[in-house]
Design an enzyme around this catalytic site. Structure first.
Site: not given
Length: 488
Positions: A235-236, A255-256, A289, A383
């Site tokens: 996520g963020s 996992e960003l 992402c 992002e």
């Protein structure tokens, strides 16, 4: 041809300890294109969450003892069910995620691959023999190393790949022999609940898994409970590092996000590059992402690439995800579209030039290309998570690599640039110098093969996914030291 179906009228159950449970509190899941209620799901409360954690904790020995062939059978069953229930799963992706049919089919294909690869890895968890008579102090010693499941895993997944990113956590947990509790994103919980329904019939030990859509205030226990051995979050950046700070002694995998860059060197096939960037920047409305956000093109081809990319973008059809010809569907919310609209306006005010797009219709945002965007603008350093890419011109390849590294992100393929070059020395230079988890040569950074190690550095995360690599994260090595075995 798949069509939108009326699905409201019953609440999807949650799964607690592998059993379906209907609760009094429900959540409405909206169709991201029509804005009508698409589904209704039960919500887990504090008691269901506590029950799920307790049952999973108790199931750890049974999961640990599950033979590898049985783990493989369970995973292959899940893969087969994803194929058999394809229409139901596709429908959920189009409705709750607003994902165009082409992208939805691609996600289901990847989810099938993810479970299949995990099934293969379930029987490949090899150990290591170590000769330990390394000095005069250790005569006769040898070692045997095996990996053992860590125990209970807590999983939190994002909205953008509601099935395959669930699969990327669930499948390796089963292969490793770990029980788990999963919290899907509350905007897109249906795909995870459908996977839960498949798992409930797959033959897992009692209590081994739970799928728990829940309120944010109730979810804290899923990251802080001391029974949790590993917290796996996608996520963020802001949420991920906050969870890490509160996770205590639990191992945390993150996992960003990122701002994916693509370097296009002189001599590249511009038509091919435009086709790939046109996909990588705008598929699923850029809500990935590893969506291409920054493009660095050599000055010798910059104008040609710009003109052809702008022309390509104007051919992309926007609209209903259930339309087979739709390439760009809605963003996950109108607020997301409004945020992008404000970021484009900020870039323009700071000197950026809009070459295509830049506006929205509700939650549908036009595929957008800009140039001359300064480094201080949000589109240059944050992002975007939308259908936007920013063009930059370079004259020196080394300087382009430095520009890519001028980012706080570093995910595998996020500024893991897709580097288009015909020179092997430059490809190797990029691999050596780029501050990322991985480098793609001659394709877009949006490429992810589900078997590969996938993860980032800097603000893009901690740890690696990709089936074999996730299994390693979900297991711990244990050594058996022996002395003088074989002597009689």
């Amino acid at each position: 041809m798949l069509k939108r179906q009326a699905t409201v009228g019953r609440a999807f159950p949650i799964f607690v300890g592998g059993k379906p449970v209907t609760t009094a509190t429900t959540l409405k899941v909206f169709d991201k294109y029509t804005k009508q209620v698409g589904y209704e799901v039960s919500l887990a409360g504090p008691q269901e969450i506590e029950n799920a954690l307790q049952l999973a904790h108790q199931a750890a020995p049974a999961m640990r003892e599950l033979p590898n062939y049985k783990r493989k059978e369970i995973l292959l069953y899940c893969a087969a069910e994803i194929q058999r229930r394809q229409d139901e799963l596709l429908h959920s992706l189009c409705v709750e995620a607003g994902k165009p049919l082409k992208d939805a089919r691609a996600e289901l294909g990847r989810a099938y691959d993810t479970f299949t690869i995990a099934a293969e890895e379930a029987i490949r968890q090899y150990g290591e023999f170590l000769p330990l008579d390394v000095s005069v102090r250790n005569p006769g010693f040898t070692g045997l190393v095996r990996r053992f499941p860590v125990g209970l895993i807590s999983m939190i997944t994002p909205f953008n790949f509601p099935i395959n990113l669930v699969a990327h956590k669930v499948a390796p947990a089963i292969a490793a022999g770990c029980p788990f509790v999963l919290k899907p994103n509350d905007v897109t919980p249906v795909g995870a609940l459908l996977v839960g329904d498949i798992l409930s019939k797959a033959g897992l030990p009692d209590g081994a898994f739970s799928v728990l859509p829940c309120k944010l205030e109730d979810a804290k226990k899923l990251s802080t409970d001391p029974r949790i051995q590993v917290l796996s979050f996608t996520g963020s950046e802001q949420v991920g590092f906050a969870l890490q700070r509160g996770a205590g002694r639990s191992k945390v995998l993150l996992e960003l996000g990122g701002d994916a860059a693509c370097v296009v060197d002189e001599g590249s096939d511009v038509d091919h590059v435009v086709s790939r960037i046109g996909f990588g920047a705008f598929y699923y409305a850029g809500q990935s992402c590893i969506s291409v956000q920054r493009v660095y093109a050599h000055e010798s081809i910059y104008e040609e690439l710009k003109q052809k990319l702008v022309a390509h973008v104007k051919t992309l059809k926007k609209g209903d995800p259930f339309d087979e010809d739709t390439f760009v569907g809605p963003l996950i919310s109108e607020d997301s579209a409004k945020r992008l609209e404000s970021w484009v306006q900020e870039a323009k005010e700071k000197g950026g030039k809009v070459l295509a797009g830049g506006s929205r219709d509700g939650s549908v945002f036009d595929p957008t290309i800009l140039e001359d965007v300064p480094d201080s603008a949000k589109l240059a350093c944050e992002e975007a998570f939308g259908p936007i890419c920013v063009l930059h011109k370079f004259s020196d390849f080394k300087e382009a690599i430095e520009q890519v590294n001028n980012s706080r992100f570093g995910l595998q393929a996020v500024p893991n640039p897709g580097v288009f070059t015909n020179e092997w020395k430059k490809a190797w230079y990029a691999y050596d110098k780029l501050e990322v988890g991985g480098v793609v040569i001659n394709d877009i950074p949006s490429v992810r093969v589900d078997a590969q190690p996938y993860g980032g550095i800097k603000s893009s995360g901690v740890g690696r996914e990709g089936l074999r690599y996730t299994i390693e994260e979900f297991t711990e090595p244990k050594i058996l030291l022996t002395k003088d075995l074989g002597k009689l």
